[in-house]
Design an enzyme around this catalytic site. Structure first.
Site, PDB file in Angstrom:
ATOM      1  N   GLU A   1     -23.769 -26.272  -7.461  1.00 44.36           N
ATOM      2  CA  GLU A   1     -25.045 -25.642  -7.822  1.00 44.36           C
ATOM      3  C   GLU A   1     -25.797 -26.474  -8.835  1.00 44.36           C
ATOM      4  O   GLU A   1     -25.228 -27.282  -9.548  1.00 44.36           O
ATOM      5  CB  GLU A   1     -24.833 -24.228  -8.363  1.00 44.36           C
ATOM      6  CG  GLU A   1     -23.684 -24.064  -9.337  1.00 44.36           C
ATOM      7  CD  GLU A   1     -23.723 -24.943 -10.548  1.00 44.36           C
ATOM      8  OE1 GLU A   1     -24.783 -25.009 -11.195  1.00 44.36           O
ATOM      9  OE2 GLU A   1     -22.680 -25.570 -10.871  1.00 44.36           O
TER      10      GLU A   1
ATOM     11  N   GLU B   1     -22.532 -28.825 -10.067  1.00 41.49           N
ATOM     12  CA  GLU B   1     -22.918 -29.653  -8.905  1.00 41.49           C
ATOM     13  C   GLU B   1     -21.796 -29.773  -7.877  1.00 41.49           C
ATOM     14  O   GLU B   1     -21.947 -30.497  -6.897  1.00 41.49           O
ATOM     15  CB  GLU B   1     -23.268 -31.099  -9.290  1.00 41.49           C
ATOM     16  CG  GLU B   1     -24.348 -31.315 -10.270  1.00 41.49           C
ATOM     17  CD  GLU B   1     -24.605 -32.816 -10.517  1.00 41.49           C
ATOM     18  OE1 GLU B   1     -23.923 -33.673  -9.927  1.00 41.49           O
ATOM     19  OE2 GLU B   1     -25.508 -33.105 -11.315  1.00 41.49           O
TER      20      GLU B   1
END
Lengths: 339, 339
Positions: free
Chosen positions: B162, B305
């Site tokens: 994310e 991420e």
């Protein structure tokens, strides 16, 4: 180590598209490696793993769950590609060699194994010195030779692995001496002995330390009295790595004990040693503390062979890839903090 | 999960040329993966990483060290290959896509980014519900869609990453609610705010929990009130992974919060979730405890991420390689314990 390359690498890290420090230990690792390799963009193109194997006289006293014959059998297994470290070396693309320093029986010639046979294993250290001076020095030299060969072939990072039924006893004895602790605090199950055998292992080690301590030995003499051929070879390889400027990724309990011996012999070696993992063998944590080492992984492994270091090599490579391939704030058009 | 494949894998581990248990957590990991993949020799040929990105209204309240514009800039950086997870995805050979669920400004079409734009980020949850019901459900669906696509393309392991400036605030708020703890116990520096901003972050979260708690929300309603589009998408992907039988490697703090939401919605999902790493964000440890999760790595990373999971993927792959490629005692002619 180069302070310039290190500070260049630190400055580069600050430009990468991530919050400062967000890659945690990977950032410290790559900055340190930059200093060791003397380049702002360090990388591990070629890793070399040398496996040093030898037998231990103490094994006859029943301190291992496996018979001594397993050492030679595993030497063949390393060479044939079936051992854990063989699999990992293939996976990570590391060069790999196996050195027989003294299995119980002198092996038939095998082109896949380097023959540096110094005798049918060490003598039982609970009765007499494990090695002669000649054996110890030849083992130290064999290790240094592997390091030099690896460097000549272009190695960026060196890993020493070991195999030797009974060698957690030798490492526990030497660790207890160097850390000035009772062997009970370091002794563990090794390949998996029960509580009774563990008690015998500790008693034998205590007895051996008393026996050999009477001669007020220095570090090299302790290595001769209590060590193993493969432990001496690792010490030789590590010492040479420090002199030749080759970064080392240290493996588990036995490897870390060899690292501690080498650092006691030459404290300037310490910066060249990175630590791959913390093993389940209880003495390992104490050795790491004494070396002020922070290993990368802690996965409860206790196999040796260089297996933990081979696993950790992937973390080192990842840290390098991130450092060398990530975009910078300016290059990617990403705003920095507070912008 | 298949109990048969799991017990076959356990029996196979016992035959490999190493002391029993000597590969530590790697053994448990591969046995568990065997159960999930329903084959005694599990492997990760194809890993898929989906990055879900969205903005957060709460960011305008000064809870992040970075401006909201960074979310869209990082979406471009993911797609261009310059972000940390882009580098790691290349290194490990994982498939990789980026989904824009709602950056502050609607992006121009970019063939490298999946456009699932639901609005200009969430509303400020300290003032009103972060999402509408329609936005939340569309985000859940977008996540499920990525999982289904990845599975259709043959994915063995799924990772959700994310990106969203302000999303540690949303995750901290939801974590505090689910764990019934004060937000102060979970709140951390995120991308790197100072103590004063951290105090403001905690105060805003407390206020928001009180504001929305009046309506006695259930888990999905809490997600709507406090969450983010990317968090909802991860919940949708995880839920679908459990239903479709795809193993998931969970990343850091935000991902683990999404996992906790998903497990609360469907406890049968839990066995499908493996955990890659423990981040430096203080709330992560508490979420992992609540999920009884033991992450593979702890390297002080706090980037999100999917970067920690991508790193841990290499450990999972190594565990599979060892399991599938090591020789057996019988095959290598190595004596077993006590032989």
């Amino acid at each position: 180590p180069s302070a310039l390359a290190q500070s260049q690498a630190r400055a580069h890290q600050e430009q990468l598209t991530k919050p400062a420090g967000a890659l945690g230990e990977l950032e410290q690792l790559v900055i340190r490696l930059a200093g060791l390799q003397g380049r702002a963009q360090p990388c591990i193109d070629q890793c070399h793993i040398s496996i040093f194997a030898a037998d231990h006289g103490i094994a006859a006293a029943g301190v291992s769950a496996y018979p001594q014959a397993v050492t030679a059998q595993m030497v063949a297994n390393f060479a044939a590609g079936g051992a854990a470290v063989s699999v990992l070396a293939r996976l990570v693309g590391a060069r790999f060699d196996v050195v027989n320093l003294g299995t119980l029986h002198r092996p038939d010639p095998d082109p896949r194994v380097l023959d540096r046979w110094l005798g049918p294993g060490t003598a039982d250290f609970s009765q007499q010195a494990a090695m002669t001076v000649e054996q110890r020095d030849a083992a130290l030299l064999a290790g240094a030779e592997r390091l030099a060969q690896a460097q000549a072939a272009g190695c960026d990072l060196f890993v020493a692995g070991e195999m030797g039924i009974g060698n957690t006893s030798a490492a526990t004895a030497l660790g207890a001496v160097l850390l000035e602790r009772d062997p009970e605090q370091l002794a563990g199950p090794g390949t998996g002995i029960d509580a009774q055998s563990l008690g015998r292992k500790v008693a034998l080690i205590r007895q051996a330390i008393q026996l050999h301590g009477a001669g007020r030995p220095d570090v090299l003499e302790w290595l001769r009295c209590l060590g193993g051929f493969e432990i001496a070879a690792m010490v030789g390889a590590y010492l040479h790595a420090g002199q030749r400027g080759v970064p080392v990724l240290v493996d588990g309990f036995i490897s870390t004990l060899a690292a501690l011996l080498a650092v006691r012999l030459n404290p300037a070696l310490a910066p060249w040693l990175l630590y791959g993992h913390c093993s389940a063998e209880p003495g390992h944590r104490l050795l790491l503390q004494a070396l002020e080492a922070r290993p990368l992984l802690a996965l409860g492994m206790r196999l040796g062979e260089g297996s933990g270091a081979a696993l950790a090599l992937q973390v080192v490579r990842s840290a390098c890839a991130l450092h060398n391939e990530m975009a910078t704030f300016a290059g990617a058009g990403v705003a920095g903090p507070g912008a």
